[in-house]
Structures are given as structure tokens and as C-alpha cells.
Motif scaffolding. Structure first.
Motif, mmCIF file in Angstrom:
data_model
loop_
_atom_site.group_PDB
_atom_site.id
_atom_site.type_symbol
_atom_site.label_atom_id
_atom_site.label_comp_id
_atom_site.label_asym_id
_atom_site.label_seq_id
_atom_site.Cartn_x
_atom_site.Cartn_y
_atom_site.Cartn_z
ATOM 1 N N LYS A 97 0.805 -1.220 0.000
ATOM 2 C CA LYS A 97 0.000 0.000 0.000
ATOM 3 C C LYS A 97 0.836 1.267 0.000
ATOM 4 C CE LYS A 97 -3.886 -2.260 2.207
ATOM 5 N NZ LYS A 97 -4.769 -2.324 1.018
ATOM 6 N N LEU A 98 2.118 1.156 0.304
ATOM 7 C CA LEU A 98 2.950 2.352 0.325
ATOM 8 C C LEU A 98 4.177 2.242 -0.585
ATOM 9 C CD1 LEU A 98 3.742 5.125 1.341
ATOM 10 C CD2 LEU A 98 4.677 4.064 3.395
ATOM 11 N N PRO B 248 3.306 1.502 -4.619
ATOM 12 C CA PRO B 248 2.804 2.656 -5.372
ATOM 13 C C PRO B 248 3.819 3.796 -5.455
ATOM 14 C CG PRO B 248 1.266 2.060 -3.606
ATOM 15 C CD PRO B 248 2.407 1.119 -3.511
ATOM 16 N N ALA B 249 4.576 3.993 -4.382
ATOM 17 C CA ALA B 249 5.552 5.088 -4.396
ATOM 18 C C ALA B 249 6.670 4.815 -5.397
ATOM 19 C CB ALA B 249 6.137 5.292 -2.995
ATOM 20 N N ALA C 299 -3.668 7.236 -14.237
ATOM 21 C CA ALA C 299 -4.560 6.363 -13.472
ATOM 22 C C ALA C 299 -4.276 6.477 -11.975
ATOM 23 C CB ALA C 299 -4.389 4.921 -13.928
ATOM 24 N N MET C 300 -3.024 6.861 -11.631
ATOM 25 C CA MET C 300 -2.681 6.990 -10.217
ATOM 26 C C MET C 300 -2.827 8.425 -9.743
ATOM 27 S SD MET C 300 0.576 4.440 -9.917
ATOM 28 C CE MET C 300 0.926 4.818 -8.203
ATOM 29 N N GLY C 301 -3.640 9.193 -10.451
ATOM 30 C CA GLY C 301 -3.953 10.537 -9.976
ATOM 31 C C GLY C 301 -2.868 11.555 -10.218
#
Ligand SMILES: Nc1ncnc2c1ncn2[C@@H]1O[C@H](COP(=O)(O)OP(=O)(O)OP(=O)(O)O)[C@@H](O)[C@H]1O
Ligand SMILES: [Mg+2]
Lengths: 295, 266
Positions: free
Chosen positions: A207-208, A211-212, A289-291
Motif C-alpha cells: 500500500k505504500l 505505489p511510491a 490512473a494513479m492521480g
């Protein structure tokens, strides 16, 4: 398209292109002139107008430096006017190279990611693996490629796999380095937040950290795909390769078919540009897609 | 005559100390801190920069370990309290994950703590409403103003069932007008949710306006110099800040800060 795209982006590029072509023509005339004079003397063409002479220097079958139009027509012929299964088709050779590039790139990316995950999570690996990985890249690929090809050929592995392995060897490195950086990129405050939730290591990872790391992954994949192409071409050069852009380059230089040589070079550049563009596009789509904030 | 249960201790610190070992020698961030936070309290920590406010909050949250004394959170050690998810922490920066929308950011603790999808949805809606951000759930953090981002981070800390809220200068980076507004909202939220709140601030009016208890701290070494119980009523319109009672408490805080020699040393 924005109204100023034309003047701000296309114009400079076109200008440089024109300058290069002009310089190329001049260079071609000068570099082919000595041989042309030789030919002329033997053919007893004593005097001729300079224009005719220049024209002849730019239309030799095996020039020292082929003229741009010769290369363009060769590329055009061998790309569009031949069956793609033909041995003379550039599309055919490009396809052969492309398939081992993509295979090697895929292995390399997966391997690079696995190594990075290991390095980030296992302290012992961080200290033991990293020096070896860096050392691996100081060994010149030109020394390793023939070894890989020959050794694998000895155990009857030929064709795509040895070439793909060389691509893997070149491409895992940027991915591993980029992903280590990416997986370590979360700020302390973002990690503290996970700690306040009593999140497990796996949750923090998925979750971190993952994505980072995505922007870092794509940046390194752009480098890796270009390196994979180089690896595939180099892998086609040593021996035994029956097809591929590397093979064309080798043939071109063996038989002084300079026009073919340049055509193969062009094919390699187009392929490289296309691959990097595709990875870049994928990066953009994922970012959106990831904002990601539009630039 | 009161029917409410006896005040239950949420945070209890006894002779608490924390010394950071740095390359330039030890830094005494906290020393001899005694403090009692009861259930339902709104406690503000005020003091000059470097007096250990953040450090104290981080000790409660088990993000930092005390090196001396004792502390319990909900009657447990801070580590046990953290592992049983007893508190929500609001950092000085919003710390929203940029790749998640606002509602996905609020969902983060809920996902980690294993709430069902339906439960997540209803809690997201409820907390967004609580911080006045309904309708912004689908936006990404960069599409929101700083104040809205901070509110989103508060919503994230409110989404799960922790009855202790730790807030480290949550409005420090915001302008006065937004801050007033958020202070008012925070008080309402506190009244509605009946949480216990530990709130770090630099601002005397903010501390007096919000708190039932004001902890005045001073640096080198970080320590508590005064604890002021507020006499203001629970109902606090913004105008209360002009009443003599309010100004009297503010004056006491100011004196407490001065007594700690905190401003002269700067
Ligand atoms: N991780 C650390 N390592 C070493 N020293 C630290 C660390 N964290 C804080 N300190 C020191 O501890 C002291 C208290 O710091 P703290 O952050 O708690 O202050 P603060 O009251 O929150 O200040 P501010 O109002 O500026 O946020 C300071 O002197 C600081 O330099
Ligand atoms: Mg602080």
C-alpha cells in the motif's frame, strides 16, 4: 495541439534535421570523391561538369559514405516492398531483434524488481548483493556476449534465448537500482502513518512502497528497454546469428555494403525510439490512473 | 449529582523522560514530565519550538520510546495501545498518499484494519461529512487546498474506532481565517464524537479556545511548567475569545510561558 507547438517544438527539430542532412551530403561528396575520380580515370571520362561528377559521387553502389537519399530508398524498399518473410526485409530482421529485446527486457525487469525487493527487505542482501551488481556492469558487454553465445551454443541452446540473456544482463541493472530507490522513496511521515495503524510489513509494502516506486520503475524501464535493444543487437554479432539487425550490421561491414549498413542503423534507431516511446506512453497512462497531476 | 462514570485515565505519565543520543551529545527532549489526561479531555500542549511537544505526542503514539519514567495509554504500554489501534494521529503535514483519492486515503486505515467494503463506504461518507468534505471524495489530494487536505487527514484519523486523537499542529500551516473556522469545527466534532484529544499548538488563543486543559511546556530540557484547567463553558462560540474570562486564561498561559524563560532564551 497547442497553437505554438509548431514554432516551439517542430521548427527547432526540423531545422537541426535539415542541417544534419546538408552536412551529410557535403561529407558524402567529399568522402566519395577520391574513389569516383579513380573510377572516372579508368572509364576515361576526362572532363565533365562538376554537377555530373557530384551526382556520380552520390550514386555509387558501395560508397564510403552513402548519401541520405540512398539510405532512405534502401530503407523504404526493404521495409515496404518486400515480403516480411524475406531475408532481405528489414521488417523481418527488426522482428527477430525485437522479439529477443522484449524477452530480455521482460526477464530483466522482473529480475531487477526481485533483486530490489530483496535488497530493500533483507539487510544482508543490501550489503552482499549490491557490490556484485555494480561490479557486473563494469564488465564490458562486448566481452561477455560472445562467451554467452558460444557457451550456450555448446549445450545446444541457440537462437532467441542467448540473445535475450544478454539483454537481461543489461536491463536488470537500471531496474534494480531504480526500484531500490523507489521502494525507499516513501517519506518518514508516510511510514510513521503506517506504524500508527499497526500495519504489517506486507501491507506497508503493497500500500505504500510499491505505489511510491512506480514512477521510478518506469523511468528505469525506459533506460532498460534501450539497453535491451543494444544487448540483442550485440548478441547477434558474434557468430551464428542468421537474422536480426545485428546480423545486417555485420554483413554490411563484411561486404562493404554501406547502404545496407546505414539502413540497418536506421532500423535500429527507429526501433529504439518506438520502444522508448511505448514505455513512455505506458508511464503516462499509469501516472494518470494513479492521480498524477497533468503537467 | 452526576451519573457519568468516574473519569478514566487515557494518558498517564510519571517522571517521563526522553534523551536523544546525537552526534553532538545527548539532547534532553523531555524530562520529568508528569501528566494525567482523562477520558473526554481536550488537552493542548503549548510551548516554544523545541520544547518536546511533538516528542511527547510521539511517545504516546509509540513512534518514540521514553528513556526514563513510565507512561500508560488506555492503561496499557504505548506499544500495546498502538497495536490495539487506540489512537488516530494527525501529523503536522496532511501526509495524504498522492496516488489515492481522498476517499481512498480515508479508506487506508480501514483497509489495513480489515473493515468490510460496505463498512468502509459508510464510514468514508460519515467522516467526510464530519469534516465538511462531502463531494470531494473522488478528488486527488493535489486538487484540494491546504486546509481541505488537512481536514481530509483528520477524517482519516476519525474513520476508525479510536477514542484518542493525537494532533500535532494540524493547523500550523494555515491562515488565520481558515484556522478559526477549523477550530470551531473541531470543537463541534469533539463534542459530537466524545473523543479524547491531545492537541499541539503554538498559538495561545487557539489553545485557550479549544482546551479543557492547557499544558504549558518549556525547553532545555523539555518539561511541563504549568497545567491550566479551563473554566470556559463547553459551548464556545468564536466570540468567546473577547470575554474577560478567556483573556484571563490566555494571560495565565502567557505568564506560564514566560516563567519557563522560554521566550527570553530564544
Ligand atoms: N529524532 C531526533 N533525534 C535527535 N533529536 C531530536 C529528534 N527529534 C527531536 N529532537 C530534539 O528534541 C527536542 C524536542 O523536539 P520536538 O520536535 O519534540 O519539539 P517541538 O516542541 O515539537 O518543536 P516545534 O514546535 O518546533 O515542532 C529538540 O531539541 C529536537 O532537536
Ligand atoms: Mg513539533
Amino acid at each position: 495541439m497547442k497553437p505554438d507547438t509548431l514554432t516551439q517544438r517542430i521548427l527547432p527539430v526540423v531545422t537541426i534535421l535539415l542541417v544534419i542532412v546538408a552536412v551529410w551530403y557535403v561529407a558524402a561528396v567529399f568522402m566519395n570523391a577520391p574513389f569516383q575520380r579513380d573510377l572516372d580515370r579508368r572509364a576515361n571520362i576526362a572532363t565533365s561538369k562538376p554537377v555530373d561528377f557530384i551526382e556520380r559521387t552520390l550514386s555509387q553502389p558501395k560508397p564510403v559514405l552513402p548519401a541520405p537519399h540512398q539510405v532512405v530508398s534502401n530503407v523504404f524498399e526493404n521495409t515496404f516492398l518486400r515480403r516480411v518473410t524475406s531475408n532481405r526485409s528489414l521488417v523481418y530482421h527488426a522482428w527477430v531483434t525485437l522479439s529477443s529485446t522484449v524477452a530480455g527486457f521482460t526477464f530483466g525487469t522482473v529480475l531487477g524488481i526481485l533483486i530490489a525487493v530483496g535488497i530493500v527487505h533483507v539487510k544482508a542482501l543490501d550489503r552482499s548483493l549490491m557490490p556484485w551488481i555494480i561490479a557486473s556492469q563494469t564488465v564490458p558487454i562486448l566481452a561477455i556476449a560472445p562467451m554467452v553465445i558460444v557457451v550456450l551454443a555448446a549445450v545446444n541452446i541457440t537462437g532467441l534465448i542467448p540473445k535475450a540473456l544478454i539483454s537481461t544482463y543489461l536491463s536488470f541493472f537500471p531496474v534494480a537500482v531504480g526500484m531500490v530507490k523507489g521502494l525507499r522513496s516513501p517519506e518518514l511521515i508516510q511510514l510513521d502513518l503506517m506504524r500508527t495503524y499497526h500495519a504489517s510489513a506486507a501491507q506497508t509494502f503493497w500500500k505504500l512502497r510499491v505505489p511510491a516506486s512506480i514512477p521510478f520503475l518506469f523511468t528505469s524501464m525506459k533506460v532498460a528497454i534501450a539497453a535491451s535493444l543494444v544487448g540483442a543487437i550485440v548478441g547477434e554479432m558474434p557468430t551464428g546469428a542468421v537474422a536480426g539487425i545485428g546480423r545486417k550490421l555485420l554483413d554490411g561491414s563484411y561486404y562493404s555494403q554501406t547502404i545496407d549498413l546505414f539502413a540497418a542503423l536506421i532500423a535500429a534507431s527507429v526501433l529504439a525510439a518506438a520502444l522508448v516511446t511505448i514505455v513512455g506512453l505506458a508511464a503516462k497512462i499509469v501516472d494518470r490512473a494513479m492521480g498524477g497531476r497533468p503537467a | 449529582m452526576s451519573l457519568s462514570p468516574p473519569p478514566f485515565s487515557v494518558v498517564s505519565a510519571r517522571k517521563l523522560g526522553l534523551t536523544f543520543e546525537t552526534n553532538d551529545g545527548p539532547v534532553h527532549a523531555l524530562s520529568n514530565v508528569d501528566l494525567e489526561v482523562r477520558k473526554g479531555d481536550f488537552v493542548s500542549f503549548i510551548g516554544p519550538s523545541g520544547c518536546g511537544k511533538t516528542t511527547f505526542l510521539r511517545v504516546i503514539a509509540d513512534l518514540e520510546k521514553a528513556t526514563a519514567g513510565e507512561i500508560t495509554v488506555n492503561g496499557m504500554t504505548p506499544e500495546e495501545a498502538r497495536k490495539s489501534r487506540s489512537y488516530g494521529y494527525v501529523f503536522q503535514a496532511p501526509a495524504l498518499y498522492p496516488w489515492r483519492t481522498i476517499e481512498k486515503n480515508i479508506a487506508l486505515p480501514l483497509e489495513i484494519m480489515g473493515y468490510s467494503a460496505a463498512e468502509r463506504r459508510s464510514r468514508i461518507e460519515r467522516t467526510l461529512d464530519l469534516v465538511n468534505l462531502s463531494g470531494f471524495g473522488k478528488k486527488y489530494p493535489w486538487q484540494l487546498s491546504g486546509g481541505m487536505q488537512q481536514r481530509a487527514s483528520i477524517a482519516r484519523a476519525l474513520a476508525f474506532d479510536a477514542d484518542l486523537l493525537l494532533m500535532d499542529e494540524p493547523f500550523g500551516a494555515l491562515d488565520e481565517i481558515v484556522r478559526d473556522h477549523l477550530n470551531e469545527q473541531l470543537l463541534k466534532l469533539w463534542a459530537r464524537t466524545e473523543k479524547t484529544i491531545c492537541f499541539v499548538t503554538h498559538s495561545i488563543p487557539e489553545a485557550v479556545y479549544l482546551s479543557t486543559k492547557i499544558v504549558v511546556m518549556s525547553p532545555r530540557p523539555g518539561r511541563v511548567t504549568d497545567v491550566i484547567e479551563s473554566t470556559l463553558p463547553a459551548e464556545r462560540p468564536l466570540e468567546i475569545r473577547e470575554t474577560p474570562e478567556f483573556l484571563e486564561i490566555a494571560q495565565r498561559v502567557r505568564e506560564g510561558l514566560r516563567a519557563g524563560h522560554s521566550y527570553e532564551e530564544q
